[in-house]
Design a protein around this motif. Structure first.
Motif, PDB file in Angstrom:
ATOM      1  N   GLN A 160     -81.280  55.596  21.910  1.00  0.00           N
ATOM      2  CA  GLN A 160     -81.648  54.184  22.014  1.00  0.00           C
ATOM      3  C   GLN A 160     -82.179  53.674  20.674  1.00  0.00           C
ATOM      4  O   GLN A 160     -81.836  52.582  20.240  1.00  0.00           O
ATOM      5  N   MET A 188     -79.328  53.733  17.807  1.00  0.00           N
ATOM      6  CA  MET A 188     -78.346  52.680  18.058  1.00  0.00           C
ATOM      7  C   MET A 188     -78.779  51.339  17.481  1.00  0.00           C
ATOM      8  O   MET A 188     -77.952  50.516  17.114  1.00  0.00           O
ATOM      9  N   ALA A 189     -80.098  51.124  17.469  1.00  0.00           N
ATOM     10  CA  ALA A 189     -80.611  49.814  17.066  1.00  0.00           C
ATOM     11  C   ALA A 189     -80.739  49.663  15.555  1.00  0.00           C
ATOM     12  O   ALA A 189     -81.070  48.594  15.077  1.00  0.00           O
ATOM     13  N   VAL A 190     -80.494  50.752  14.805  1.00  0.00           N
ATOM     14  CA  VAL A 190     -80.647  50.654  13.354  1.00  0.00           C
ATOM     15  C   VAL A 190     -79.295  50.307  12.738  1.00  0.00           C
ATOM     16  O   VAL A 190     -78.362  51.078  12.837  1.00  0.00           O
ATOM     17  N   PRO A 191     -79.186  49.131  12.118  1.00  0.00           N
ATOM     18  CA  PRO A 191     -77.893  48.775  11.518  1.00  0.00           C
ATOM     19  C   PRO A 191     -77.541  49.709  10.374  1.00  0.00           C
ATOM     20  O   PRO A 191     -78.437  50.226   9.698  1.00  0.00           O
ATOM     21  N   LEU A 220     -82.432  53.860   4.215  1.00  0.00           N
ATOM     22  CA  LEU A 220     -83.351  54.942   4.582  1.00  0.00           C
ATOM     23  C   LEU A 220     -82.852  56.287   4.068  1.00  0.00           C
ATOM     24  O   LEU A 220     -83.637  57.109   3.587  1.00  0.00           O
ATOM     25  N   PHE A 280     -76.480  49.398   7.382  1.00  0.00           N
ATOM     26  CA  PHE A 280     -76.959  49.209   6.005  1.00  0.00           C
ATOM     27  C   PHE A 280     -78.421  49.600   5.853  1.00  0.00           C
ATOM     28  O   PHE A 280     -78.841  50.048   4.793  1.00  0.00           O
ATOM     29  N   PHE A 281     -79.190  49.466   6.952  1.00  0.00           N
ATOM     30  CA  PHE A 281     -80.588  49.910   6.881  1.00  0.00           C
ATOM     31  C   PHE A 281     -80.650  51.436   6.919  1.00  0.00           C
ATOM     32  O   PHE A 281     -81.420  52.046   6.181  1.00  0.00           O
ATOM     33  N   ARG A 284     -74.181  58.814  24.179  1.00  0.00           N
ATOM     34  CA  ARG A 284     -74.600  58.250  25.447  1.00  0.00           C
ATOM     35  C   ARG A 284     -73.418  58.044  26.391  1.00  0.00           C
ATOM     36  O   ARG A 284     -73.480  58.354  27.572  1.00  0.00           O
TER      37      ARG A 284
END
Lengths: 266, 314
Positions: B136, B139-142, B149, B144-145, B197
């Protein structure tokens, strides 16, 4: 029989995160701790302190204020995009799904062609034709979002148009327009709701991506994607700048996607 | 066979529509390419001559067919900004982007299939719960971010690679592939999480069916049942998903190239949009569109091979 739960964990968590994000960005339209564009050479790359809770960027601008106002821009763009996409898609899907026929074939072929395309790429085509800026991003993304909503609404209309309540409405002499928008449309709302939430999710992602590439929102508007691309240049000096602005994007996406999954499970 | 012919025809129609849309988009642009090309040295006579040369005074459908014909034969026009052929500009860059896309695709499959099956196998254990939460979140981390990182964690903290130190494949193939591993991972991670998932829920759904019980009763071990019987059926929704993701991966690599300073077609696209170099933008968009449409076509065909049940309906 097991009763379906009215609420689920995902729905609650998603709603809480989304509410937090929306409240913070809405508040940002009236109040931010500092002017998000105010530069202050003395506090260049200032660390985390009581004065600047998240520190300052390369121009000495308060990062917290910029994140708050940037979230506002991103959310407004996402809202308008989803509005254009869902209303446009609803109209197209309702008409094609209800009437069928040649118009349906043509519009849906067209739709499939557009859907085969990565949406951000399509938005890039629009941007390169009409130029960048807040309103142009909204227009580009809004149009790009229409096909997916149209397909969804069309499928629901096809399912409903042969149902008994539609035939009896017809017998009562209701016009096509009335049947479409008063009788069938409310029945598509459940499906629409969760896809609107996922639409927000995609819109935030697309806007952030475009602004990150420098072809979305233009200064003085601040946007989370733009901040992230600025922050990337200073990742050696101040990694927290990138982490905080990225974290806000993650929070938004997390909220919307959990909300959508929660709604779907209802 | 009938199915393949129908799919091929529908693919051809889609290609025509998409390429016409791209062509149309760049034809209605305010501003005359002839003026743009001549710049300050434009005189009315020169403009008329150049328009004649570029074929700008012919009707739109004729120009479209001329354009698509030469495009299919590899002539993609001339860049406004650099005056060289678009084909030569793209030649060295396409393989880089393809490589990035391919590597991320392989990473997604290699990571998500074992992980997804294990998550289903150890359902209701701590392992499965941890993967759920991780999925979860990831999945929410785009992409490019994630890329930023990874640059920070692997590049600046762990010193596994030099951020921005792209190695050309002409210099060192090994160095190139090693450098590309990090951007590929950035693209792959969010998609991997989605796939884990999906696979987990797909395996769990299959595992409830009768044929699984039969397989167990014949004395097969859990792994045998999972890998030899369940996986094949559970993969069907996964293939649809992977087909859909491929277009996202292509789009994702366009952005990631910017994060890792990779000189692929993504960076060229962004620069060309900035320069309003429409022949280049048009060519890149059309190529990417063709690739995406072709992939979808292959996925549809693969579907038939893997799942004979869909053949009857075809």
């Amino acid at each position: 029989m097991k009763r379906k739960r009215l609420l689920n964990h995902k729905l609650i968590a998603g709603a809480v995160i989304t509410a937090f994000v929306v409240l913070v960005s809405a508040a940002g339209f009236f109040y931010t701790p500092y002017d998000p564009n105010m530069m202050d050479a003395a506090s260049k790359f200032a660390g985390i302190s009581l004065k600047h809770p998240l520190g300052c960027d390369n121009f000495g601008r308060d990062i917290l204020s910029r994140i708050i106002s940037g979230s506002g821009t991103t959310l407004v763009i996402a809202f308008c995009t989803v509005l254009i996409g869902s209303v446009g898609g609803m109209l197209a899907g309702a008409v094609t799904g209800y009437f069928g026929g040649a118009a349906d074939e043509i519009i849906m072929r067209f739709n499939d062609a557009v859907l085969a395309f990565p949406s951000i790429l399509l938005a890039l085509v629009f941007i390169s034709v009409i130029g960048s800026g807040k309103y142009k991003v909204i227009l580009a993304l809004g149009i790009v979002f229409i096909p997916s909503f149209a397909r969804l609404v069309r499928a629901e209309f096809i399912k409903c148009r042969s149902m008994d309540y539609v035939s009896s409405a017809k017998l009562m002499g209701a016009s096509d327009l009335r049947i479409m928008f008063v009788h069938i449309l409310p029945n598509t709302m459940k499906v629409m709701l969760s896809s609107v939430a996922i639409g927000f999710n995609n819109a935030v992602l697309a806007e952030a991506g475009m602004s990150f590439l420098g072809i979305g929102v233009v200064p003085p508007d601040s946007s989370l994607g733009r901040m992230l691309s600025e922050a990337q240049a200073f990742i050696f000096v101040k990694p927290s700048y990138a982490i905080f602005s990225g974290a806000m994007i993650v929070l938004m996406i997390l909220g919307f996607s959990m909300l959508s999954e929660g709604l779907e499970a209802l | 066979m009938k199915y393949i012919i129908r799919k091929t025809a529908s693919m051809a129609v889609t290609v025509l529509i998409v390429s016409f849309l791209v062509f149309l988009a760049f034809s209605v642009i305010p501003g005359d390419p002839a003026v743009a090309k001549l710049g300050t040295s434009a005189t009315p006579e020169k403009l008329v001559k150049l328009r004649e040369e570029l074929g700008l005074n012919r009707p739109l459908p004729v120009r479209y067919f001329e354009w698509i014909k030469s495009f299919l034969f590899g002539d993609m026009g001339t860049s406004y900004s650099y005056g060289v052929s678009v084909r030569s500009m793209l030649a060295g860059k396409l393989p880089i982007t393809f490589c990035l896309t391919g590597m991320s695709f392989v990473l997604i499959i290699v990571i998500s299939i074992p992980l997804g099956i294990s998550a289903a196998k150890y359902e209701d254990t701590l392992f499965s719960k941890i993967t759920d939460v991780l999925n979860q979140a990831v999945m929410a981390v785009p992409a490019f971010f994630t890329g930023i990182l990874i640059t920070y964690a692997a590049g600046l903290v762990l010193h596994l690679f030099t951020p921005g130190g792209y190695v050309s494949y002409r210099e060192s193939m090994g160095g190139f592939l090693y450098y590309m591993l990090f951007p590929a991972l950035a693209i792959a991670l969010p998609k991997t999480a989605m796939n884990v998932r999906l696979l987990k829920s797909s395996v769990l759904k299959e595992a409830k069916l009768d044929y699984v019980r039969t397989a167990y009763s014949r004395g097969n071990s859990t792994n045998d049942v999972l890998y030899k019987h369940v996986l094949k059926n559970a993969l069907i929704p996964v293939i649809t998903f992977l087909g859909m993701t491929l277009s996202d991966i292509v789009a994702g690599s366009l952005i990631i190239e910017q994060v890792f300073s990779i000189p692929g077609i993504g960076r060229m696209l962004i620069t060309s949009i900035g320069n309003r170099d429409y022949p280049v933008v048009g060519a890149i968009i059309t190529i990417v569109a063709f690739i995406v449409i072709f992939i979808n076509y292959i996925v549809d065909i693969l579907y038939q091979v893997i799942d004979p049940r869909t053949r009857r309906q075809g």
